[in-house]
Design a protein around this motif. Structure first.
Motif, short mmCIF file in Angstrom:
data_model
loop_
_atom_site.label_atom_id
_atom_site.label_comp_id
_atom_site.label_asym_id
_atom_site.label_seq_id
_atom_site.Cartn_x
_atom_site.Cartn_y
_atom_site.Cartn_z
N SER A 1 1.24 -0.64 -0.10
CA SER A 1 -0.20 -0.53 -0.15
C SER A 1 0.86 1.49 0.20
CB SER A 1 -0.88 0.02 1.34
OG SER A 1 -0.19 -0.08 2.69
N ILE A 2 1.85 1.01 0.79
CA ILE A 2 3.20 2.31 1.17
C ILE A 2 3.33 2.46 -0.35
CG2 ILE A 2 4.81 3.44 1.94
CD1 ILE A 2 2.29 3.39 3.29
N PHE A 3 4.08 1.69 -1.14
CA PHE A 3 4.62 1.97 -2.38
C PHE A 3 3.81 2.52 -3.78
CE2 PHE A 3 7.69 -1.92 -1.38
CZ PHE A 3 8.22 -0.99 -2.28
N VAL B 1 15.47 9.41 -9.81
CA VAL B 1 14.15 9.24 -9.49
C VAL B 1 13.78 8.14 -8.49
CG1 VAL B 1 12.02 8.23 -10.58
CG2 VAL B 1 13.27 10.47 -11.66
N VAL B 2 14.05 6.96 -8.71
CA VAL B 2 14.14 5.81 -7.56
C VAL B 2 14.59 6.53 -5.88
CG1 VAL B 2 14.78 3.50 -6.75
CG2 VAL B 2 14.63 3.82 -9.63
N ASP B 3 15.27 7.12 -6.03
CA ASP B 3 16.17 7.62 -4.84
C ASP B 3 14.93 8.48 -3.80
OD1 ASP B 3 18.39 6.75 -4.83
OD2 ASP B 3 19.87 8.56 -5.84
N PHE C 1 4.06 7.10 -4.72
CA PHE C 1 4.77 6.73 -6.41
C PHE C 1 3.91 7.89 -6.03
CE2 PHE C 1 6.66 2.94 -7.23
CZ PHE C 1 7.51 3.28 -8.52
N LYS C 2 2.32 8.15 -5.96
CA LYS C 2 1.75 8.84 -6.11
C LYS C 2 2.05 10.19 -5.65
CE LYS C 2 -2.88 10.65 -8.14
NZ LYS C 2 -2.79 10.32 -9.64
N GLN C 3 2.75 10.39 -4.47
CA GLN C 3 2.99 11.84 -3.41
C GLN C 3 3.95 12.01 -3.99
OE1 GLN C 3 2.97 11.64 0.60
NE2 GLN C 3 4.45 12.68 0.53
N ALA C 4 4.87 11.39 -4.41
CA ALA C 4 6.44 11.57 -5.56
C ALA C 4 6.12 12.85 -7.08
CB ALA C 4 7.47 11.18 -5.08
N PHE C 5 5.23 11.59 -7.26
CA PHE C 5 5.67 12.93 -9.00
C PHE C 5 3.78 12.19 -9.39
CE2 PHE C 5 9.88 10.79 -8.19
CZ PHE C 5 10.71 11.48 -8.68
N ASP C 6 2.96 11.86 -8.61
CA ASP C 6 1.66 11.90 -9.04
C ASP C 6 1.27 10.40 -10.22
OD1 ASP C 6 -1.53 12.48 -8.81
OD2 ASP C 6 -0.75 14.86 -10.95
N PHE C 7 1.88 9.72 -10.31
CA PHE C 7 2.03 8.97 -11.21
C PHE C 7 1.44 7.50 -10.21
CE2 PHE C 7 4.26 4.91 -12.84
CZ PHE C 7 3.87 4.82 -14.15
N ASP C 8 0.75 6.53 -10.89
CA ASP C 8 -0.79 5.68 -10.33
C ASP C 8 0.25 3.93 -10.96
OD1 ASP C 8 -2.12 7.11 -9.70
OD2 ASP C 8 -3.23 7.52 -11.13
N VAL C 9 0.63 3.31 -10.11
CA VAL C 9 1.11 2.11 -10.52
C VAL C 9 -0.44 0.97 -9.48
CG1 VAL C 9 3.11 2.57 -10.26
CG2 VAL C 9 2.40 2.49 -7.64
N SER C 10 -0.86 0.17 -9.28
CA SER C 10 -1.43 -0.97 -9.02
C SER C 10 -0.97 -1.62 -7.76
CB SER C 10 -2.16 -1.47 -10.09
OG SER C 10 -1.14 -2.75 -11.00
N THR D 1 10.65 9.39 -0.47
CA THR D 1 9.23 9.37 0.05
C THR D 1 8.24 8.34 0.67
OG1 THR D 1 8.57 10.77 -2.04
CG2 THR D 1 7.00 10.38 -0.74
N PHE D 2 8.95 6.93 0.04
CA PHE D 2 8.40 5.92 1.04
C PHE D 2 8.78 5.53 2.58
CE2 PHE D 2 9.80 1.42 1.70
CZ PHE D 2 8.53 0.46 1.87
#
Length: 269
Positions: free
Chosen positions: A25-27, A81-83, A31-40, A88-89
């Motif tokens: 759930s945190i992953f 970006v991973v960093d 992603f959403k918080q750092a880059f407004d990017f959606d992963v399922s 954020t994670f």
């Protein structure tokens, strides 16, 4: 010495956190918080068992995720970006991990039996040390205290699917032979970790990441649906190299006894 000396246990999905809910759930949120990017959730579960930085990197390289990222940002995700996603994670994970520290039903009873047999209990996790320090304190308050634990960023050599965290347990516990250890894990990288370390391996099917269901979600399923999902998880873990698979660590005593008999007969993994 022809007896089991230690169990090396994963944490989320194996001993605590039925369904391995906390990290996935945190992953998604990171992603959403750092880059407004959606992963399922399903995408986030795919690399489970790896160290968390490696998890994010591997997740970003999944074909569907990579394609969406390039469509949104115009280039592939690089390590910077991973960093940032990892940064954020980390605080998000530390903030909630204690909420998922309750031992899975029946696990403590199994581990009490294990200790009565004179078997040591080691552990390792895909969580980094600063998350583990929170989780270990919380789990201790709920009755789970392994003899040692190793975090994913403790060792210069790396973490799963390499053997290093499992072997660090061997060192800290003073184990005479890696073939006298059983690695329990709910993820494929964790099973490979045990195999690479020369240990017997047992996959955890129902309470772990492959099903990814909470205890309540599992119990409301119809019996035929449970049977279907259980069989799929068992086959996935066996195909990944597990010597045995159980639904839960709570069910592991018969398998531990079978492995003990094989060790007594001078078999090795």
């Amino acid at each position: 010495m022809r007896k089991i000396e230690a169990l090396i246990l994963d944490w989320a999905g194996t001993v605590v956190d039925f369904g391995s809910v906390a990290p996935t759930s945190i992953f998604v949120k990171a992603f959403k918080q750092a880059f407004d990017f959606d992963v399922s959730i399903d995408e986030a579960r795919a690399p489970m068992g790896l160290g968390k930085w490696d998890h994010i990197k591997t997740l970003s390289q999944l074909p569907a995720v990579s394609a969406r990222w390039q469509a949104q940002f115009g280039s592939a995700m690089d390590d910077s970006v991973v960093d940032e996603i990892y940064a954020t994670f980390m605080p998000m994970q530390k903030a909630i991990v204690a909420e998922f520290s309750t031992p899975i039903p029946g696990v403590l009873d199994c581990l009490n039996w294990v200790r009565e047999q004179g078997i040591k209990i080691g552990s390792c996790s895909g969580y980094p040390r600063e998350v583990m320090e929170v989780l270990v304190i919380a789990a201790t308050s709920k009755g789970y205290t392994p003899d040692c634990w190793v975090a994913s960023d403790d060792l210069a050599a790396g973490s799963r699917p390499g053997p290093w965290m499992a072997l660090q347990n061997v060192i800290e516990l003073g184990i005479n032979d890696v073939a006298n250890c059983i690695k329990f894990d709910d993820s494929l990288p964790g099973i490979l970790e045990g195999l690479h370390a020369g240990m017997w391996t047992v996959g955890i099917a129902v309470t772990g990441n492959i099903l990814g269901l909470t205890e309540d979600e599992w119990h409301v399923l119809a019996a035929d649906k449970q049977a279907e999902l259980r069989e799929k998880a068992h086959q996935t873990l066996l195909a990944g190299g597990a010597h045995y698979v159980v639904d839960s660590l709570a069910d592991a005593i018969p398998v531990i006894q079978q492995i003990q008999a094989r060790i007594a007969g001078n078999e090795r993994p």
